[in-house]
Design a protein around this motif. Structure first.
Motif, PDB file in Angstrom:
ATOM      1  N   SER A  13       0.733  -1.198  -0.018  1.00  0.00           N
ATOM      2  CA  SER A  13      -0.064  -0.131  -0.149  1.00  0.00           C
ATOM      3  C   SER A  13       0.897   1.135   0.068  1.00  0.00           C
ATOM      4  O   SER A  13       1.178   2.027   1.026  1.00  0.00           O
ATOM      5  N   PRO A  14       1.324   1.446  -1.200  1.00  0.00           N
ATOM      6  CA  PRO A  14       2.222   2.886  -1.205  1.00  0.00           C
ATOM      7  C   PRO A  14       1.709   4.105  -0.891  1.00  0.00           C
ATOM      8  O   PRO A  14       2.576   4.749  -0.050  1.00  0.00           O
ATOM      9  N   PHE A  15       0.529   4.473  -0.906  1.00  0.00           N
ATOM     10  CA  PHE A  15      -0.035   5.662  -0.594  1.00  0.00           C
ATOM     11  C   PHE A  15      -0.255   5.753   0.953  1.00  0.00           C
ATOM     12  O   PHE A  15       0.349   6.746   1.313  1.00  0.00           O
ATOM     13  N   ARG A  16      -0.588   4.739   1.467  1.00  0.00           N
ATOM     14  CA  ARG A  16      -0.492   4.649   2.829  1.00  0.00           C
ATOM     15  C   ARG A  16       0.874   4.760   3.674  1.00  0.00           C
ATOM     16  O   ARG A  16       1.040   5.516   4.556  1.00  0.00           O
ATOM     17  N   GLY A  17       1.900   3.994   3.191  1.00  0.00           N
ATOM     18  CA  GLY A  17       3.113   4.124   3.583  1.00  0.00           C
ATOM     19  C   GLY A  17       3.747   5.600   3.377  1.00  0.00           C
ATOM     20  O   GLY A  17       4.483   6.076   4.249  1.00  0.00           O
ATOM     21  N   PHE A  18       3.468   6.168   2.195  1.00  0.00           N
ATOM     22  CA  PHE A  18       3.758   7.675   2.041  1.00  0.00           C
ATOM     23  C   PHE A  18       3.186   8.668   3.034  1.00  0.00           C
ATOM     24  O   PHE A  18       3.894   9.491   3.757  1.00  0.00           O
ATOM     25  N   LEU A  19       1.944   8.423   3.420  1.00  0.00           N
ATOM     26  CA  LEU A  19       1.226   9.173   4.451  1.00  0.00           C
ATOM     27  C   LEU A  19       2.033   8.970   5.825  1.00  0.00           C
ATOM     28  O   LEU A  19       2.112   9.917   6.724  1.00  0.00           O
ATOM     29  N   ILE A  20       2.402   7.472   6.150  1.00  0.00           N
ATOM     30  CA  ILE A  20       3.095   7.376   7.234  1.00  0.00           C
ATOM     31  C   ILE A  20       4.194   8.084   7.417  1.00  0.00           C
ATOM     32  O   ILE A  20       4.576   8.744   8.508  1.00  0.00           O
ATOM     33  N   LEU A  22       5.393  10.835   5.627  1.00  0.00           N
ATOM     34  CA  LEU A  22       4.932  12.257   5.669  1.00  0.00           C
ATOM     35  C   LEU A  22       4.728  12.580   7.233  1.00  0.00           C
ATOM     36  O   LEU A  22       5.234  13.775   7.722  1.00  0.00           O
ATOM     37  N   ALA A  23       3.712  11.679   7.907  1.00  0.00           N
ATOM     38  CA  ALA A  23       3.458  12.192   9.358  1.00  0.00           C
ATOM     39  C   ALA A  23       4.577  12.200  10.188  1.00  0.00           C
ATOM     40  O   ALA A  23       4.735  13.060  11.137  1.00  0.00           O
ATOM     41  N   VAL A  24       5.534  11.394  10.062  1.00  0.00           N
ATOM     42  CA  VAL A  24       6.739  11.113  11.159  1.00  0.00           C
ATOM     43  C   VAL A  24       7.637  12.292  10.814  1.00  0.00           C
ATOM     44  O   VAL A  24       8.040  12.949  11.555  1.00  0.00           O
ATOM     45  N   VAL A  25       8.001  12.725   9.390  1.00  0.00           N
ATOM     46  CA  VAL A  25       8.655  13.915   9.053  1.00  0.00           C
ATOM     47  C   VAL A  25       8.006  15.076   9.508  1.00  0.00           C
ATOM     48  O   VAL A  25       8.681  16.117  10.076  1.00  0.00           O
ATOM     49  N   PHE A  26       6.869  15.340   9.525  1.00  0.00           N
ATOM     50  CA  PHE A  26       6.029  16.502   9.782  1.00  0.00           C
ATOM     51  C   PHE A  26       6.131  16.640  11.266  1.00  0.00           C
ATOM     52  O   PHE A  26       6.633  17.594  11.792  1.00  0.00           O
ATOM     53  N   ALA A  27       6.080  15.475  11.983  1.00  0.00           N
ATOM     54  CA  ALA A  27       6.196  15.877  13.626  1.00  0.00           C
ATOM     55  C   ALA A  27       7.655  16.178  13.938  1.00  0.00           C
ATOM     56  O   ALA A  27       7.725  16.961  14.742  1.00  0.00           O
ATOM     57  N   PHE A  28       8.718  15.679  13.231  1.00  0.00           N
ATOM     58  CA  PHE A  28       9.921  15.897  13.576  1.00  0.00           C
ATOM     59  C   PHE A  28      10.359  17.099  13.308  1.00  0.00           C
ATOM     60  O   PHE A  28      11.042  18.095  14.124  1.00  0.00           O
TER      61      PHE A  28
END
Length: 204
Positions: A13-20, A22-28
């Protein structure tokens, strides 16, 4: 094993992986930004409360009174005091309107000082109004232009004032007049609704 499972899940599920990711990068990135901003924020607060609002206690009255009455209230505490006017106002220019806070300050005010972002200090003007840069931008005015100001309980409708200057401030969006100019510019008696107090140093 867990890493392979995670990579396999992201591959399915590439799209779900991309969102995960992105969320980690945004938090950091947000955490890093906040950590870098904190020293600057501390500097802003230090400037605001050590160079501008240098009083320790603000006593807000429930109505407008004369400066003498306000001074009498402050003298009961046996500490340095200043009576000022701090009230919401409406300012308009042509078909533009903005809402801000008016500070009426006594000449030579020592407990509330007008300071711009360059570190320059100003006396409250006695023949015009001093505007914050954001208010001036909202109203499309520059020094020398004329605006109209209204404050219920302080003015009888809108009064016309010339813009003495425009300043940038660290916090707030205020405008300034000298208390002594109220009868001339606002066509009203000099009135205050706030008492500023400076606590004495206990070592003295």
């Amino acid at each position: 094993v867990q890493a392979r499972i995670g990579l396999r899940s992201m591959g399915r599920s590439p799209f779900r992986g991309f969102l995960i990711v992105l969320a980690v990068v945004f938090a950091f990135s947000m955490t890093s930004s906040m950590m870098n901003f904190m020293p600057q924020f501390d500097e802003v607060l230090d400037t605001q409360f050590e160079e501008i609002q240098v009083y320790d206690v603000q006593l807000t009255l429930d109505r407008f009174v004369t400066p003498i009455q306000a001074a009498d209230a402050g003298e009961r505490f046996s500490v340095p005091t200043e009576a000022v006017c701090q009230t919401a106002v409406t300012i308009r220019h042509d078909n533009l309107t903005d809402y801000t806070v008016l500070y009426g300050l006594p000449a030579g005010s020592a407990l509330y000082r007008i300071r711009d972002n360059d570190g320059d200090f100003y006396d409250p003007p006695d023949n015009a109004i001093l505007l914050n840069k954001r208010t001036a931008a909202n109203l499309h005015v520059t020094p020398g232009d004329w605006v109209e100001l209204n404050s219920p309980g302080l003015t009888n409708g809108f009064v016309r004032l010339r813009v003495a200057g425009v300043i940038s401030e660290l916090l707030g969006q205020n405008c300034y007049l000298s208390l002594e100019s109220f009868p001339k510019l606002l066509h009203s008696e000099t009135a205050v609704n706030t008492v500023l107090m400076k606590a004495e140093d206990e070592e003295k």
